[in-house]
Each structure stands twice: as C-alpha cells, then as structure tokens.
Design an enzyme around this catalytic site. Structure first.
Site, PDB file in Angstrom:
ATOM      1  CG  ASN A 155      -4.087  -0.383   0.984  1.00  0.00           C
ATOM      2  OD1 ASN A 155      -4.886   0.141   0.214  1.00  0.00           O
ATOM      3  ND2 ASN A 155      -2.962   0.195   1.319  1.00  0.00           N
ATOM      4  CG  ASP A 190      -5.021   2.948  -0.649  1.00  0.00           C
ATOM      5  OD1 ASP A 190      -5.857   3.353   0.185  1.00  0.00           O
ATOM      6  OD2 ASP A 190      -3.799   2.939  -0.438  1.00  0.00           O
ATOM      7  CG  HIS A 191      -5.264  -0.411  -5.880  1.00  0.00           C
ATOM      8  ND1 HIS A 191      -4.805   0.827  -6.252  1.00  0.00           N
ATOM      9  CD2 HIS A 191      -4.170  -1.121  -5.516  1.00  0.00           C
ATOM     10  CE1 HIS A 191      -3.492   0.857  -6.138  1.00  0.00           C
ATOM     11  NE2 HIS A 191      -3.076  -0.315  -5.688  1.00  0.00           N
ATOM     12  CG  HIS A 234      -0.862   5.923   1.062  1.00  0.00           C
ATOM     13  ND1 HIS A 234       0.257   5.428   0.452  1.00  0.00           N
ATOM     14  CD2 HIS A 234      -0.545   7.174   1.455  1.00  0.00           C
ATOM     15  CE1 HIS A 234       1.215   6.344   0.484  1.00  0.00           C
ATOM     16  NE2 HIS A 234       0.748   7.415   1.071  1.00  0.00           N
ATOM     17  NE  ARG A 237       0.755   8.309  -3.756  1.00  0.00           N
ATOM     18  CZ  ARG A 237       1.895   7.619  -3.634  1.00  0.00           C
ATOM     19  NH1 ARG A 237       1.893   6.386  -3.199  1.00  0.00           N
ATOM     20  NH2 ARG A 237       3.036   8.173  -3.968  1.00  0.00           N
ATOM     21  NE  ARG A 270      -0.408   8.344  -7.150  1.00  0.00           N
ATOM     22  CZ  ARG A 270       0.825   7.853  -7.274  1.00  0.00           C
ATOM     23  NH1 ARG A 270       1.006   6.546  -7.359  1.00  0.00           N
ATOM     24  NH2 ARG A 270       1.862   8.645  -7.308  1.00  0.00           N
ATOM     25  CD  GLU A 299      -0.367   2.350   3.852  1.00  0.00           C
ATOM     26  OE1 GLU A 299      -0.210   2.862   2.727  1.00  0.00           O
ATOM     27  OE2 GLU A 299      -0.420   1.136   4.035  1.00  0.00           O
ATOM     28  CB  THR A 314       3.042   1.544  -5.219  1.00  0.00           C
ATOM     29  OG1 THR A 314       2.608   1.263  -3.890  1.00  0.00           O
ATOM     30  CG2 THR A 314       4.156   0.569  -5.574  1.00  0.00           C
ATOM     31  CB  THR A 315       4.990   3.075  -0.654  1.00  0.00           C
ATOM     32  OG1 THR A 315       3.716   3.696  -0.498  1.00  0.00           O
ATOM     33  CG2 THR A 315       5.931   3.594   0.400  1.00  0.00           C
ATOM     34  CD  GLU A 334       2.984  -1.704   7.002  1.00  0.00           C
ATOM     35  OE1 GLU A 334       2.227  -0.878   7.546  1.00  0.00           O
ATOM     36  OE2 GLU A 334       2.811  -2.118   5.835  1.00  0.00           O
ATOM     37  CG  HIS A 357       4.909  -2.292  -0.581  1.00  0.00           C
ATOM     38  ND1 HIS A 357       5.114  -2.616  -1.885  1.00  0.00           N
ATOM     39  CD2 HIS A 357       4.453  -1.020  -0.570  1.00  0.00           C
ATOM     40  CE1 HIS A 357       4.815  -1.574  -2.633  1.00  0.00           C
ATOM     41  NE2 HIS A 357       4.408  -0.600  -1.866  1.00  0.00           N
ATOM     42  N   GLY A 358       3.418  -5.615  -1.390  1.00  0.00           N
ATOM     43  CA  GLY A 358       3.669  -6.640  -2.399  1.00  0.00           C
ATOM     44  C   GLY A 358       3.380  -8.054  -1.939  1.00  0.00           C
ATOM     45  N   GLY A 366      -3.055  -5.126   0.074  1.00  0.00           N
ATOM     46  CA  GLY A 366      -4.060  -4.438  -0.725  1.00  0.00           C
ATOM     47  C   GLY A 366      -4.168  -4.925  -2.144  1.00  0.00           C
ATOM     48  CG  HIS A 367      -2.008  -4.520  -6.553  1.00  0.00           C
ATOM     49  ND1 HIS A 367      -1.650  -5.676  -7.207  1.00  0.00           N
ATOM     50  CD2 HIS A 367      -2.412  -3.663  -7.520  1.00  0.00           C
ATOM     51  CE1 HIS A 367      -1.804  -5.509  -8.509  1.00  0.00           C
ATOM     52  NE2 HIS A 367      -2.266  -4.294  -8.720  1.00  0.00           N
TER      53      HIS A 367
END
Ligand code: PXP
Length: 252
Positions: A7, A9-10, A43, A45, A49, A70, A100-101, A151, A200-201, A222-223
């Site tokens: 991911n 996104d960042h 994602h 959004r 953002r 997403e 975040t989600t 997912e 996620h996470g 991602g993160h």
C-alpha cells in the site's frame, strides 16, 4: 501461495504535506514491483487526504502486476472505479475524522449499498473484495453477496501485538485468541468459496503468525513498509546531498 500487495498511500501523504509533486506514488509503485511486490494497493479516500484522482490514472498506467483500490461503497467512488478499472476494488468503511480505517465493513448493516456496489463493479469486470472483521456472520454475508474475496481486518491483532508495555500472560492469551479468530474466519471464507486476504497494522514483527495461516493468500501492508523505507533510505539520501553540496563548493 502468498502474495504481497504494498500500500503506497503514505508516499502521497509525504507529497501532500507540501502539496508538491514528489514523491510520486506511481514511481513508488514501480519500485515496489521491481522489488518483487505482487501488487499495489491504494486507498482513494473521500477527503483525498493522500491519494488524488490523478494518482489513480497514473497507477493504472504503470502498474503491471495487480492494482487493488480501496474505497467506500459510495456512488462517487464506484463511478471512479468503473472508469479507472483497477483489477480489484476493496470496499472499506470510512469515517471523515478517523486517522486510518478503524475496522471492517458491516456488510450486513450496509447490505444495500454494498450489494449495489458489487453489482456495478462486477458488471464493469472488476473483482470485489470486502474488508471485514474476523467475524463469522460478516464472512458468511460477504460470500452470500458475491464477493470474490474477504480481506480480514487485522487491526485488533495489530493493537494487541504492537502495543507497548508488558507482554503479560493475559496479553499473550488475548493475542492467541485473536489469531484463532482470524484463522477460523479464514477457514470459513475458503469453505464458503471465497479467497482470503489480510491487512491493517501488519508489521515486520507481527506478520509471521499470520503468514502461518495457510488459507491467507494475500497480504496488504503499507504503513510499516513505507516507515521502514524512510529510515533505511535516509543514510543514502543524506550522503547524496552532502556530495552535491561539496561538489558545488569545489566548483566541479
Ligand atoms: N487493508 C485495508 C483495507 C486498509 O484500509 C489498509 C490501510 O489503508 C491496509 C490494508 C494497510 O494497512 P497498513 O497501512 O496499516 O499496513
């Protein structure tokens, strides 16, 4: 077989901090693919953002592996997806103020929005994955509604495993319980005829026990990868700037 979707996104989060044109998420996607990623996740959004609409166009052009977008199950997002045609759309819940989600989609409560989105996306040739908590009712509903994949949200597992503080016996047993919940949700999904992704996470530290769950085919991370990249790449980036400044000083 297991696949990693990165991911990105960042990368856009850093760019948007200055509203400039770097770093470019499409360039990051290409580098992830060169490194062996099986796909790219992003994602879009509703508040834009990080990823912007133009990023999706660019990603669709450069991603040669697998593009997973997403999005919330809204008319605006479904229209964008039908135009861009990612390989997969993952429907996720979205709250304007969230960092975040925050958890899985309640596909039972949102039956009509999710059902409509699945119908329109499928008609456009896009596979639909539903981001759900490791909850048997949600998994069964996802399969009934015609999703090709669930997912499973690993946010609770991540909160338990990445929480600073003592790993007490209670804590360890909570982690084991959450892992068991994820594993039985994954088994139920496969039994119900749908594929299993997780996300996620997830981090370099907490992913191994999840990777041992055979039913999980796809990891969306991602993160933690982008955070690590920003540190492991920092030394080289600083050296390059020092070299350029020194060359300028010496008149070369
Ligand atoms: N999967 C879904 C559905 C997400 O919403 C996100 C965050 O955008 C991820 C995976 C990736 O989570 P993380 O950035 O914590 O790895």
């Amino acid at each position: 077989m297991s696949r990693l979707n990165v991911n990105i996104d960042h990368i856009a989060t850093i760019r948007q901090a200055r509203r400039t044109n770097e770093p470019n998420p499409a360039s990051a996607a290409v580098l992830c693919e060169i490194a062996g990623a099986d796909g790219i996740t992003t994602h879009l959004r509703s508040d834009r953002r990080h990823i912007q609409d133009y990023d999706l166009n660019a990603l669709r052009q450069v991603v040669v592996t697998h593009l997973n977008v997403e999005m919330a199950a809204t008319d605006e997002m479904v229209e964008i997806a039908c135009r861009i045609k990612p390989d997969v759309v993952t429907l996720v819940p979205e709250r304007p103020q969230e960092i975040t989600t925050e958890g899985g989609l309640d596909v039972i409560a949102m039956k009509s929005e999710v059902g409509n989105a699945i119908k329109r996306l499928t008609a456009a040739g896009i596979f639909v994955s539903l981001f759900v908590d490791p909850d048997t009712r949600q998994i069964r509903a996802a399969a009934r509604m015609g999703a090709f994949q669930a997912e499973i949200c690993t946010a609770s597992y991540a909160r338990l495993t990445e929480n600073p503080g003592d790993l007490t016996v209670r804590h360890t047993s909570e982690i084991a319980r959450e892992l068991a919940r994820i594993e039985s949700a994954a088994k139920l999904a496969v039994k119900s005829g749908i594929r299993v992704a997780v996300g996620h996470g997830l981090t370099y530290r907490n992913v191994p026990p999840i990777a041992r769950i055979r039913e999980v085919e796809e990891f969306n991370i991602g993160h933690n990868i982008i955070a690590r990249a920003s540190l492991v790449g920092l030394e080289r980036a600083v050296r390059e700037m020092i070299d350029i400044i020194r060359m300028g000083r010496s008149g070369n």
